[in-house]
Design an enzyme around this catalytic site. Structure first.
Site, PDB file in Angstrom:
ATOM      1  N   HIS A 154      78.221  19.639  37.650  1.00  0.00           N
ATOM      2  CA  HIS A 154      77.544  18.376  37.330  1.00  0.00           C
ATOM      3  C   HIS A 154      77.737  17.947  35.885  1.00  0.00           C
ATOM      4  O   HIS A 154      77.362  16.850  35.510  1.00  0.00           O
ATOM      5  CB  HIS A 154      76.046  18.500  37.631  1.00  0.00           C
ATOM      6  CG  HIS A 154      75.765  18.537  39.099  1.00  0.00           C
ATOM      7  ND1 HIS A 154      75.397  17.432  39.822  1.00  0.00           N
ATOM      8  CD2 HIS A 154      75.838  19.551  40.004  1.00  0.00           C
ATOM      9  CE1 HIS A 154      75.241  17.750  41.083  1.00  0.00           C
ATOM     10  NE2 HIS A 154      75.498  19.042  41.219  1.00  0.00           N
ATOM     11  N   ASP A 164      78.218  13.193  28.587  1.00  0.00           N
ATOM     12  CA  ASP A 164      77.374  13.317  29.780  1.00  0.00           C
ATOM     13  C   ASP A 164      78.285  13.486  30.991  1.00  0.00           C
ATOM     14  O   ASP A 164      79.280  12.766  31.097  1.00  0.00           O
ATOM     15  CB  ASP A 164      76.537  12.032  29.943  1.00  0.00           C
ATOM     16  CG  ASP A 164      75.157  12.306  30.522  1.00  0.00           C
ATOM     17  OD1 ASP A 164      75.010  13.305  31.245  1.00  0.00           O
ATOM     18  OD2 ASP A 164      74.229  11.516  30.246  1.00  0.00           O
ATOM     19  N   GLU A 198      71.065   4.048  38.190  1.00  0.00           N
ATOM     20  CA  GLU A 198      69.732   3.669  38.683  1.00  0.00           C
ATOM     21  C   GLU A 198      69.370   2.276  38.166  1.00  0.00           C
ATOM     22  O   GLU A 198      68.807   1.455  38.882  1.00  0.00           O
ATOM     23  CB  GLU A 198      68.680   4.681  38.209  1.00  0.00           C
ATOM     24  CG  GLU A 198      68.828   6.045  38.858  1.00  0.00           C
ATOM     25  CD  GLU A 198      67.960   7.117  38.208  1.00  0.00           C
ATOM     26  OE1 GLU A 198      67.174   6.787  37.283  1.00  0.00           O
ATOM     27  OE2 GLU A 198      68.064   8.282  38.618  1.00  0.00           O
TER      28      GLU A 198
HETATM   29  P1  ADQ Z   1      70.842  15.055  33.628  1.00  0.00           P
HETATM   30  O1  ADQ Z   1      71.366  15.558  32.339  1.00  0.00           O
HETATM   31  O2  ADQ Z   1      69.450  15.389  33.938  1.00  0.00           O
HETATM   32  O3  ADQ Z   1      71.774  15.492  34.847  1.00  0.00           O
HETATM   33  P2  ADQ Z   1      71.051  12.155  34.439  1.00  0.00           P
HETATM   34  O4  ADQ Z   1      72.239  12.051  35.295  1.00  0.00           O
HETATM   35  O5  ADQ Z   1      70.901  10.975  33.550  1.00  0.00           O
HETATM   36  O6  ADQ Z   1      71.051  13.442  33.503  1.00  0.00           O
HETATM   37  O7  ADQ Z   1      69.779  12.272  35.343  1.00  0.00           O
HETATM   38  C1  ADQ Z   1      68.522  12.199  34.801  1.00  0.00           C
HETATM   39  C2  ADQ Z   1      67.475  11.937  35.878  1.00  0.00           C
HETATM   40  O8  ADQ Z   1      66.194  12.132  35.323  1.00  0.00           O
HETATM   41  C3  ADQ Z   1      67.550  10.519  36.388  1.00  0.00           C
HETATM   42  O9  ADQ Z   1      67.405  10.512  37.789  1.00  0.00           O
HETATM   43  C4  ADQ Z   1      66.376   9.830  35.711  1.00  0.00           C
HETATM   44  O10 ADQ Z   1      65.747   8.836  36.500  1.00  0.00           O
HETATM   45  C5  ADQ Z   1      65.422  10.956  35.461  1.00  0.00           C
HETATM   46  N1  ADQ Z   1      64.660  10.721  34.203  1.00  0.00           N
HETATM   47  C6  ADQ Z   1      65.153  10.700  32.971  1.00  0.00           C
HETATM   48  N2  ADQ Z   1      64.153  10.435  32.084  1.00  0.00           N
HETATM   49  C7  ADQ Z   1      63.033  10.290  32.800  1.00  0.00           C
HETATM   50  C8  ADQ Z   1      61.676  10.023  32.473  1.00  0.00           C
HETATM   51  N3  ADQ Z   1      61.241   9.868  31.229  1.00  0.00           N
HETATM   52  N4  ADQ Z   1      60.808   9.952  33.481  1.00  0.00           N
HETATM   53  C9  ADQ Z   1      61.189  10.133  34.748  1.00  0.00           C
HETATM   54  N5  ADQ Z   1      62.452  10.396  35.109  1.00  0.00           N
HETATM   55  C10 ADQ Z   1      63.359  10.468  34.159  1.00  0.00           C
HETATM   56  C11 ADQ Z   1      72.977  16.291  35.006  1.00  0.00           C
HETATM   57  C12 ADQ Z   1      74.153  15.883  34.140  1.00  0.00           C
HETATM   58  C13 ADQ Z   1      74.469  14.420  34.351  1.00  0.00           C
HETATM   59  C14 ADQ Z   1      74.750  14.148  35.816  1.00  0.00           C
HETATM   60  C15 ADQ Z   1      73.641  14.710  36.678  1.00  0.00           C
HETATM   61  C16 ADQ Z   1      74.014  14.640  38.148  1.00  0.00           C
HETATM   62  O11 ADQ Z   1      73.879  16.140  32.777  1.00  0.00           O
HETATM   63  O12 ADQ Z   1      75.566  14.023  33.569  1.00  0.00           O
HETATM   64  O13 ADQ Z   1      74.828  12.756  36.013  1.00  0.00           O
HETATM   65  O14 ADQ Z   1      73.376  16.063  36.371  1.00  0.00           O
HETATM   66  O15 ADQ Z   1      75.227  15.258  38.396  1.00  0.00           O
END
Ligand code: ADQ
Length: 736
Positions: free
Chosen positions: A165, A371, A379
């Site tokens: 991921h 990332d 989203e």
């Molecule tokens: P993450 O590093 O966690 O995932 P991301 O893909 O942006 O990063 O996902 C974050 C999730 O957390 C999103 O669904 C978002 O809605 C939620 N989130 C973030 N801040 C929040 C808040 N304050 N309150 C509630 N929800 C919140 C890892 C990798 C990414 C990759 C994903 C999936 O680092 O690059 O996209 O896995 O493979």
């Protein structure tokens, strides 16, 4: 459908001890949402650490076990010491910063390797204990890089997929890891290794070549006795559910409340509080924008939500203090009694709060330093059912290659980012819409369900789950089955592959012309009462027309992309022909042909092919690799597939295959029709798969198959076909 074993570091739940027992809450989020459906539908298991406090008393523990079992979740018990070493120490302390190119966040002394190995072993034991033959195992992410290899040792015949991921870093960086060999070998235990982008796949491939000395054929690695496939699967979000929530009147009302009287435009950032997400530089760029464009003061507002994350890892504690300090500094310097420039929320928002914020935003700032993908960007797009809003996206997020219409930003360039933020705020409405529309289409089409399906589809295809006992071999077996079926039925449908089935392979394709005996045989079969003969080939239409055009049979060229019936003799393409991809691809093929003497472009009805058999061997192979990389990137989200054949690269529409030519049969007609299908390669498996279970499917030659029978070569095929035109076969066989 095979049973699916999902293996991830954490189970998709949060466990808390309460006064009376334990509380288990399902966690939402990209992965959990996407995998829930196959988890339930396949009757599978989800294996991972529960995250429960390790001092639960026996009663609470029993209650927890019960709840987990009901949800088909399996806990991998890890002690708090193991969690410190494996999760906080090696996974998040070493792999996470290194894979995100942030070497300054790495400890000077790479330690906790033993804890990482031990935890991966613990996972392997639990998975092996629950594995049943035929299961698909899908392992997730950087915490479990060793697991596919450990499972391969324990379960040599299992089908194992692995998805990373986060980014796979450039080989130059990856090789700094002391355990680099072991980690690569661990990943190679899988049958299919998936990444978010072609660049990560390329980095992994280079590491395999330079560190382990494996030769990698772009999307596959040949190991002794086994092949590992590499694939690009950009993850999506549950777009429909975000759209539905965004259209909810309560959410719309909340978005209006956030916007207030509209006097200030809103920029929004939503992240885990992680040093990869670029929050400090984003704040600096925002501050810089307020300095350069003082007229924006009081007229803009940044809402930054940061959910606490990995609070036990040292680097994160210092980081929190840094962000707090920056927010304080900006608010202190620019704020007034009526205006706060940065609205900072340090907690998780509920899904509806999050979506309301996405909808309230004029500008969404997604500016990570690095990332893997970044789901927040997707989203946001999925939530903008109003078709408005601007996305500013870091060029170092995996999502950026899929979302080129976003305003791209280099997060390290604070000055430049300030200007991009400014431009986003002033973007005219028509441009905002023009950029968002294609983004929305892409995010809706390539959602998380499609991501799951495409990974699992490829994984299950690698080792087709055919009948365990294997097909019955020999022309006598086929002959008998056919005889039985013909007694019960009125008509006969023959579906025959050409090369390798009706004629033997020849040194060059042009030499495989049909001989006189074959032409007579096909004519006789077509003349048999109530018999329909179809020749289904990968060859182009003009070859089939030239060789077999005189015969009263159905001809299907290019694996069924274009077909001809024996009455009208008109070639008719399958519905999906054409597509916007053809022109740009053709231009690329022509350009590479000019640069590669001896190569040529073949334009088929549905497909385009670049042949380099006559080109200099080394140049041809190098250009072919280049071409595939280029096309992979260009066409990643197009409904086409890129096939590398023997000194040819072919690009053709996806999903149209030999199985599509099977004429629709009503249940009555099916019962009254004997079907005999014969073929010798992978493309014929699609045909076999599309037929009813009583069809007589025959694989010619060795290899895994879903066919019921096997014949060893062209001569045996012709023997069976001859027996059909000789009178004896239709007679009732001896039923004893
Ligand atoms: P993450 O590093 O966690 O995932 P991301 O893909 O942006 O990063 O996902 C974050 C999730 O957390 C999103 O669904 C978002 O809605 C939620 N989130 C973030 N801040 C929040 C808040 N304050 N309150 C509630 N929800 C919140 C890892 C990798 C990414 C990759 C994903 C999936 O680092 O690059 O996209 O896995 O493979």
């Amino acid at each position: 459908m095979s049973r699916l074993l999902i293996v991830a570091n954490r189970l998709p739940i949060t466990v808390t001890a309460t006064e009376t027992g334990v509380e288990v809450q399902r966690s939402m989020g990209g992965l959990a949402t996407g995998l829930m459906r196959p988890h339930e539908q396949s009757d599978g298991l989800w294996i991972g650490w529960s995250g429960a406090p390790d001092d639960l008393d026996a009663e609470r523990q029993a209650r927890l076990d019960e709840e987990l079992a009901a949800m088909r979740l399996v806990n991998v018990p890890l002690s708090s010491d193991q969690v410190t070493q494996f999760y906080e120490g090696f996974s998040n302390g070493v792999l996470w910063p290194l894979f995100h190119y942030l070497l300054d966040q790495m400890p000077l002394h790479v330690s906790h390797w033993e804890g990482y190995v031990e935890a991966n072993e613990a996972f392997a034991d639990v998975v092996a204990a629950h594995y049943r033959p035929g299961d698909l195992i899908w392992v997730h992410d950087y915490q479990l890089l060793l697991l596919p290899g450990l499972l391969r040792d324990r379960l040599p015949g299992a089908r194992i997929g692995f998805f990373l991921h986060i980014p796979f870093p450039s080989e130059e960086l990856f090789r700094t890891l002391p355990a680099r060999d072991r980690l690569l070998q661990g990943m190679l235990g899988a049958d299919l290794v998936g990444f978010h982008t072609p660049a990560y796949l390329r980095h992994f491939a280079t590491s395999l070549t330079d560190i382990l000395g494996h030769s990698v054929e772009i999307d596959r690695v040949q190991l002794p006795g086994r092949e590992v496939r590499l694939g690009v699967f950009p993850m999506g979000v549950d777009a429909a559910s975000f759209a539905a929530m965004a259209a909810d009147p309560a959410v719309e009302a909340e978005a209006r409340t956030i916007r207030g009287d509209g006097s200030a435009r809103i920029l929004v950032g939503v992240d885990r509080l992680d040093y990869t997400k670029g929050i400090p530089r984003r704040l600096l760029a925002y501050e810089r924008m307020l300095e350069i464009h003082p007229e924006l003061r009081k007229r803009v507002r940044l809402v930054q939500v940061a959910v606490p994350s990995r609070t036990n890892v040292g680097a994160y504690q210092d980081f929190r203090a840094l962000v707090d300090g920056l927010v304080g500094r900006i608010n202190g310097a620019f704020g007034t009694p009526r205006w706060v420039p940065v609205h900072y929320i340090f907690r998780a928002l509920s899904e509806s709060e999050l979506v309301a914020l996405y909808r309230a935003a004029d500008v969404m700032l997604v500016t990570p330093l690095r990332d893997g993908m970044n789901l927040v960007a997707k989203e946001f797009i999925a939530s903008r059912v109003d078709g408005d809003g601007v996305l500013v996206l870091s060029e170092f997020a995996g999502a950026s290659w899929e979302l080129p219409e976003a305003l791209q930003v280099n997060p390290y360039d604070v000055e430049g980012a300030a200007e991009v933020f400014y431009r986003a705020l002033g973007m005219p409405r028509e441009e905002r819409r023009a950029r968002l529309t294609p983004l929305r289409t892409r995010v809706q089409t390539f959602d998380v369900h499609r991501w799951v399906a495409s990974f699992l589809e490829q994984l299950s295809e690698l080792t087709p789950a055919g009948p365990r006992s294997g097909p019955a071999a020999g022309s006598v077996a086929v002959h008998r089955a056919l005889a039985w079926r013909l007694v019960e039925t009125e008509s006969l449908l023959l579906l025959l592959d050409y090369d390798g089935t009706l004629v033997p392979f020849t040194p060059t394709p042009e030499l495989a012309r049909p001989d006189r005996e074959l032409l007579a045989l096909l004519r006789a079969l077509a003349g048999r009462p109530d018999t329909e003969v179809h020749v289904v080939s990968g060859r182009p239409q003009n070859t089939l027309e030239e060789w077999l055009g005189e015969l009263p049979v159905w001809l299907h060229a290019e694996h069924g992309f274009v077909s001809r019936d024996p009455e009208t003799r008109q070639w008719v393409p399958a519905a999906e022909l054409g597509g916007s991809w053809r022109e740009p691809v053709l231009a690329i093929l022509r350009e590479i042909t000019q640069r590669t003497p001896g190569s040529l472009v073949e334009i088929k009805a549905a497909a385009l092919a670049w042949h380099y058999r006559m080109a200099d061997q080394e140049t041809g192979a190098r250009r072919a690799n280049e071409l595939r990389l280029h096309l992979n990137q260009l066409l990643s989200n197009q409904p086409v597939e890129i096939l590398a054949g023997n000194r040819v690269i072919e690009i053709r529409p996806y999903g149209v295959h030999k199985g599509r030519i099977v004429p629709p049969l009503t249940p009555e007609r099916q019962a009254a029709t004997a079907i005999l299908a014969i073929g010798d390669d992978r493309t014929d498996e699609d045909l076999f798969g599309a037929l009813p279970s009583d069809a007589i499917t025959v694989r010619v030659g060795p290899g895994a198959t879903r066919a019921r029978f096997r014949l060893d070569g062209v001569a045996a095929v012709r023997r069976v076909l001859h027996s059909l035109v000789e009178s004896g076969l239709a007679a009732v066989p001896d039923k004893r």
